[in-house]
Enzyme design. Structure first.
Site, PDB file in Angstrom:
ATOM      1  N   GLY A 136      -0.269   4.379   0.111  1.00 12.91           N
ATOM      2  CA  GLY A 136      -1.088   5.516   0.543  1.00 12.91           C
ATOM      3  C   GLY A 136      -0.274   6.335   1.538  1.00 12.91           C
ATOM      4  O   GLY A 136       0.962   6.277   1.558  1.00 12.91           O
ATOM      5  N   PHE A 137      -0.958   7.067   2.405  1.00 13.88           N
ATOM      6  CA  PHE A 137      -0.248   7.943   3.347  1.00 13.88           C
ATOM      7  C   PHE A 137       0.668   7.154   4.284  1.00 13.88           C
ATOM      8  O   PHE A 137       1.803   7.540   4.526  1.00 13.88           O
ATOM      9  CB  PHE A 137      -1.256   8.743   4.171  1.00 13.88           C
ATOM     10  CG  PHE A 137      -1.871   9.859   3.397  1.00 13.88           C
ATOM     11  CD1 PHE A 137      -1.199  11.057   3.235  1.00 13.88           C
ATOM     12  CD2 PHE A 137      -3.119   9.719   2.819  1.00 13.88           C
ATOM     13  CE1 PHE A 137      -1.756  12.100   2.510  1.00 13.88           C
ATOM     14  CE2 PHE A 137      -3.688  10.750   2.096  1.00 13.88           C
ATOM     15  CZ  PHE A 137      -3.008  11.943   1.942  1.00 13.88           C
ATOM     16  N   GLY A 138       0.160   6.035   4.824  1.00 21.52           N
ATOM     17  CA  GLY A 138       0.932   5.263   5.791  1.00 21.52           C
ATOM     18  C   GLY A 138       2.129   4.583   5.142  1.00 21.52           C
ATOM     19  O   GLY A 138       3.269   4.703   5.611  1.00 21.52           O
TER      20      GLY A 138
ATOM     21  N   GLY B  35       0.831  -1.208   0.000  1.00 22.21           N
ATOM     22  CA  GLY B  35       0.000   0.000   0.000  1.00 22.21           C
ATOM     23  C   GLY B  35       0.860   1.251   0.000  1.00 22.21           C
ATOM     24  O   GLY B  35       1.638   1.479   0.924  1.00 22.21           O
TER      25      GLY B  35
ATOM     26  N   GLU C 117     -18.210  18.130   2.017  1.00 23.64           N
ATOM     27  CA  GLU C 117     -17.343  18.789   1.035  1.00 23.64           C
ATOM     28  C   GLU C 117     -17.915  18.659  -0.379  1.00 23.64           C
ATOM     29  O   GLU C 117     -17.928  19.623  -1.148  1.00 23.64           O
ATOM     30  CB  GLU C 117     -15.925  18.208   1.131  1.00 23.64           C
ATOM     31  CG  GLU C 117     -15.238  18.680   2.411  1.00 23.64           C
ATOM     32  CD  GLU C 117     -13.911  17.999   2.732  1.00 23.64           C
ATOM     33  OE1 GLU C 117     -13.249  18.461   3.666  1.00 23.64           O
ATOM     34  OE2 GLU C 117     -13.546  17.015   2.068  1.00 23.64           O
TER      35      GLU C 117
ATOM     36  N   ALA D  53      -5.505  10.972   7.485  1.00 24.88           N
ATOM     37  CA  ALA D  53      -4.169  10.903   6.902  1.00 24.88           C
ATOM     38  C   ALA D  53      -3.045  11.104   7.938  1.00 24.88           C
ATOM     39  O   ALA D  53      -2.068  10.337   7.934  1.00 24.88           O
ATOM     40  CB  ALA D  53      -4.063  11.922   5.771  1.00 24.88           C
TER      41      ALA D  53
HETATM   42  C1  LIG Z   1     -12.860  11.226  -0.248  1.00 23.91           C
HETATM   43  C2  LIG Z   1     -11.971  11.182   0.964  1.00 23.91           C
HETATM   44  C3  LIG Z   1     -11.675  12.359   1.643  1.00 23.91           C
HETATM   45  C4  LIG Z   1     -10.837  12.344   2.750  1.00 23.91           C
HETATM   46  N1  LIG Z   1     -10.547  13.522   3.390  1.00 23.91           N
HETATM   47  C5  LIG Z   1      -9.657  13.533   4.403  1.00 23.91           C
HETATM   48  C6  LIG Z   1      -9.251  14.756   5.006  1.00 23.91           C
HETATM   49  O1  LIG Z   1      -9.725  15.830   4.632  1.00 23.91           O
HETATM   50  N2  LIG Z   1      -8.316  14.711   6.000  1.00 23.91           N
HETATM   51  C7  LIG Z   1      -7.775  13.526   6.420  1.00 23.91           C
HETATM   52  O2  LIG Z   1      -6.901  13.537   7.293  1.00 23.91           O
HETATM   53  N3  LIG Z   1      -8.156  12.352   5.894  1.00 23.91           N
HETATM   54  C8  LIG Z   1      -9.078  12.323   4.894  1.00 23.91           C
HETATM   55  N4  LIG Z   1      -9.457  11.134   4.325  1.00 23.91           N
HETATM   56  C9  LIG Z   1      -8.952   9.880   4.911  1.00 23.91           C
HETATM   57  C10 LIG Z   1      -7.524   9.626   4.467  1.00 23.91           C
HETATM   58  O3  LIG Z   1      -7.420   9.731   3.072  1.00 23.91           O
HETATM   59  C11 LIG Z   1      -7.121   8.249   4.956  1.00 23.91           C
HETATM   60  O4  LIG Z   1      -7.192   8.244   6.365  1.00 23.91           O
HETATM   61  C12 LIG Z   1      -5.728   7.888   4.511  1.00 23.91           C
HETATM   62  O5  LIG Z   1      -5.652   7.839   3.111  1.00 23.91           O
HETATM   63  C13 LIG Z   1      -5.318   6.543   5.112  1.00 23.91           C
HETATM   64  O6  LIG Z   1      -4.047   6.220   4.652  1.00 23.91           O
HETATM   65  P1  LIG Z   1      -3.637   4.694   4.453  1.00 23.91           P
HETATM   66  O7  LIG Z   1      -2.197   4.708   4.070  1.00 23.91           O
HETATM   67  O8  LIG Z   1      -4.046   3.902   5.629  1.00 23.91           O
HETATM   68  O9  LIG Z   1      -4.539   4.177   3.245  1.00 23.91           O
HETATM   69  P2  LIG Z   1      -4.709   4.750   1.785  1.00 23.91           P
HETATM   70  O10 LIG Z   1      -4.199   6.131   1.669  1.00 23.91           O
HETATM   71  O11 LIG Z   1      -6.120   4.485   1.427  1.00 23.91           O
HETATM   72  O12 LIG Z   1      -3.757   3.824   0.903  1.00 23.91           O
HETATM   73  C14 LIG Z   1      -3.967   2.454   0.757  1.00 23.91           C
HETATM   74  C15 LIG Z   1      -3.201   1.997  -0.476  1.00 23.91           C
HETATM   75  O13 LIG Z   1      -3.182   0.583  -0.489  1.00 23.91           O
HETATM   76  C16 LIG Z   1      -3.385   0.129  -1.815  1.00 23.91           C
HETATM   77  N5  LIG Z   1      -3.911  -1.233  -1.703  1.00 23.91           N
HETATM   78  C17 LIG Z   1      -5.066  -1.627  -1.115  1.00 23.91           C
HETATM   79  N6  LIG Z   1      -5.173  -2.968  -1.145  1.00 23.91           N
HETATM   80  C18 LIG Z   1      -4.064  -3.424  -1.760  1.00 23.91           C
HETATM   81  C19 LIG Z   1      -3.589  -4.732  -2.089  1.00 23.91           C
HETATM   82  N7  LIG Z   1      -4.281  -5.840  -1.756  1.00 23.91           N
HETATM   83  N8  LIG Z   1      -2.407  -4.848  -2.743  1.00 23.91           N
HETATM   84  C20 LIG Z   1      -1.694  -3.738  -3.086  1.00 23.91           C
HETATM   85  N9  LIG Z   1      -2.099  -2.483  -2.794  1.00 23.91           N
HETATM   86  C21 LIG Z   1      -3.258  -2.333  -2.133  1.00 23.91           C
HETATM   87  C22 LIG Z   1      -4.351   1.139  -2.394  1.00 23.91           C
HETATM   88  O14 LIG Z   1      -4.280   1.138  -3.813  1.00 23.91           O
HETATM   89  C23 LIG Z   1      -3.848   2.438  -1.777  1.00 23.91           C
HETATM   90  O15 LIG Z   1      -2.889   3.078  -2.589  1.00 23.91           O
HETATM   91  C24 LIG Z   1     -10.299  11.115   3.211  1.00 23.91           C
HETATM   92  C25 LIG Z   1     -10.602   9.928   2.529  1.00 23.91           C
HETATM   93  C26 LIG Z   1     -11.425   9.962   1.411  1.00 23.91           C
HETATM   94  C27 LIG Z   1     -11.739   8.692   0.669  1.00 23.91           C
END
Ligand SMILES: Cc1cc2nc3c(=O)[nH]c(=O)nc-3n(C[C@H](O)[C@H](O)[C@H](O)COP(=O)(O)OP(=O)(O)OC[C@H]3O[C@@H](n4cnc5c(N)ncnc54)[C@H](O)[C@@H]3O)c2cc1C
Length: 440
Positions: free
Chosen positions: A17-19, A15, A176, A322
């Site tokens: 994403g942010f983490g 993944g 939003e 995030a």
């Molecule tokens: C529309 C929207 C608006 C938001 N607004 C805000 C905000 O204003 N402020 C805020 O702080 N937070 C906001 N959030 C929440 C924030 O985006 C999440 O908390 C944050 O993205 C979590 O980070 P993460 O790394 O856990 O997951 P994510 O950022 O979701 O990343 C997960 C990654 O894992 C990948 N992945 C998933 N499954 C698999 C797999 N099996 N194999 C390979 N790759 C995989 C995905 O493609 C993705 O790139 C919002 C979320 C959304 C959807």
């Protein structure tokens, strides 16, 4: 082939994403590790601004960047475009949908969440969601296409349906979207149609609880509701969705809203891969982690960000935002580094809450930073500044800043472009109405 076995510790991060990105950036500085960062998409996505792609203010490259390009100068980070399907905890191996598999010394699961319909999975096909770029473009297309069709329609009922957007879920995403669509349609596009008055467009925001934006103070929740109503959004709180049928939302109490664009922004749940770990999960299918973000029985396997259910000392859970994912990623990178060096490792991840904010249409936001509350235009400036800082690179920051400046000064967000032709749309509409007819 697994990179340099036995010479460097191999850390697999699933993944980007942010983490996952925060963890990879911190590990990339170390010479004694080889990192493989895997994502099923080729890009890192700044989800907090996704609604601005859906509502035409921003475009894809403003908020997404190829993961490979981000890590091109980090020699110890290998990027893989693949989807993790199964984790074999005991043999420390991950299987991917391509058939490939990777062995690891440490695994960081950062797969985020997906949209949840609370057991009503059939609602998915009647609604639009907002978790990816393609979904954002689908929302944009659906709403703009309906406005075009409303301009051509001579049937009042049909036109009313086309000119109604329903958003289910009064959290930040729903609020939003509602504010931005109202700005776009009722203000920017109000003179764009000759046969249809865009100011009559209905934007309905449904929330089952008594208030929008529950984590905010009562005063700010009220401010948000009043501001949205001032923008022409119909805010319906205490409104439970009982059923969703093609172009129909059925509310408890019998009301039915006919709408050509029903957007579901009401819930999320953990991904399947996390569920398959065979460890306890929360009600929302998030992995219940140990205080140091490892999982029971596997000290080399961490779950971070939205995928993890992290309990805090006061009994609350770390929110799915995030900053929590970034902090989790950095904590785990440090934990792994210390564990490799044989240094004492921190026993507990402590989330530092930096505050919360939500934007409510152009020029207004609510901000709560540790009890210091700001609303309105000044809140909006803070919101702008914070989001710019967190964008992944200078190019995105500049592109977003220019776009925002242009939309603000010109009162005209984005290009409002979608790619389907009118013939493609009428063929798709016909097929979908035949499908709905057959299934009803
Ligand atoms: C529309 C929207 C608006 C938001 N607004 C805000 C905000 O204003 N402020 C805020 O702080 N937070 C906001 N959030 C929440 C924030 O985006 C999440 O908390 C944050 O993205 C979590 O980070 P993460 O790394 O856990 O997951 P994510 O950022 O979701 O990343 C997960 C990654 O894992 C990948 N992945 C998933 N499954 C698999 C797999 N099996 N194999 C390979 N790759 C995989 C995905 O493609 C993705 O790139 C919002 C979320 C959304 C959807």
């Amino acid at each position: 082939m697994n990179p340099e076995p036995h010479t460097k510790k191999h850390i697999v991060i699933i993944g980007a994403g942010f983490g996952g990105m925060a963890c990879a950036f911190r590990l990339a500085r170390l010479s004694n590790v080889a990192v493989t960062l895997v994502d099923k998409r080729n890009h890192h996505l700044f989800q907090p601004l996704l609604y601005q792609v859906a509502t035409s203010t921003l475009t894809a490259p403003d908020i997404a960047r190829s993961v490979r390009s981000i890590f091109k100068t980090h020699q110890n980070v290998d990027v893989r475009f693949d989807e993790a399907k199964r984790i074999h905890r005991h043999s420390k191996r991950v299987e991917f949908s391509s058939g490939y598999s990777l062995e690891y010394d440490y695994l960081v699961l950062a797969t985020g969440v997906r949209t949840s319909f609370f057991g009503n999975d059939h609602w998915q096909k009647h609604t639009l969601q907002l978790k990816s770029l393609s979904e954002a473009f689908e929302i944009r297309k659906s709403v703009l296409k309906n406005l075009e069709l409303a301009d051509q329609s001579s049937h009042e009922e049909e036109r009313n349906k086309l000119a109604t957007v329903v958003i289910v879920g009064g959290g930040p995403t729903g609020v939003e979207l509602a504010g931005a669509f109202s700005d776009l349609i009722k203000r920017t596009m109000r003179n764009s149609f000759r046969n249809f008055d865009a100011r009559t467009q209905r934007i309905v925001l449904l929330e089952g609880m008594p208030d929008l934006l529950t984590p905010f103070s009562e005063e700010q929740r009220l401010y948000a509701k009043r501001h949205l109503e001032g923008l022409g959004v119909e805010v319906k709180t205490n409104s439970f969705v009982e059923d969703i049928q093609p172009e129909e939302v059925h509310l408890q109490g019998g009301e039915v809203i006919h709408s050509g664009a029903i957007i579901w922004a009401a819930g999320v749940e953990g991904m399947n891969i996390a569920k398959k770990l065979d460890v306890p999960v929360s009600r929302a299918n998030k992995v219940l982690v140990n205080p140091n973000l490892t999982i029971p029985g596997s000290p080399e396997l961490y779950v971070i960000g939205d995928a993890a259910a992290i309990n805090q000392e006061d009994g609350s859970s770390v929110p799915g935002v995030a900053p929590a994912a970034v902090q989790g990623g950095e904590f785990v990178a440090d934990h792994i580094r210390k564990s490799i060096l044989g240094h004492p490792v921190p026993e507990k991840f402590n989330y530092a809450d930096k505050g919360k904010m939500a934007v409510i249409g152009k020029g207004a936001a609510i901000v709560d930073i540790k009890g210091r509350r700001v609303e309105g235009w000044f809140g909006w400036l803070i919101w702008l500044f914070v989001h710019l800082i967190f964008l992944v690179d200078f190019r995105s920051k500049l592109a977003v800043l220019i776009n925002w400046f242009w939309s603000y000064v010109q009162n005209s967000p984005g290009s409002r472009v979608f790619t389907s032709t009118s013939s493609e749309i009428s063929v798709a509409e016909k097929a979908s109405s035949e499908r709905d007819h057959e299934s009803s």
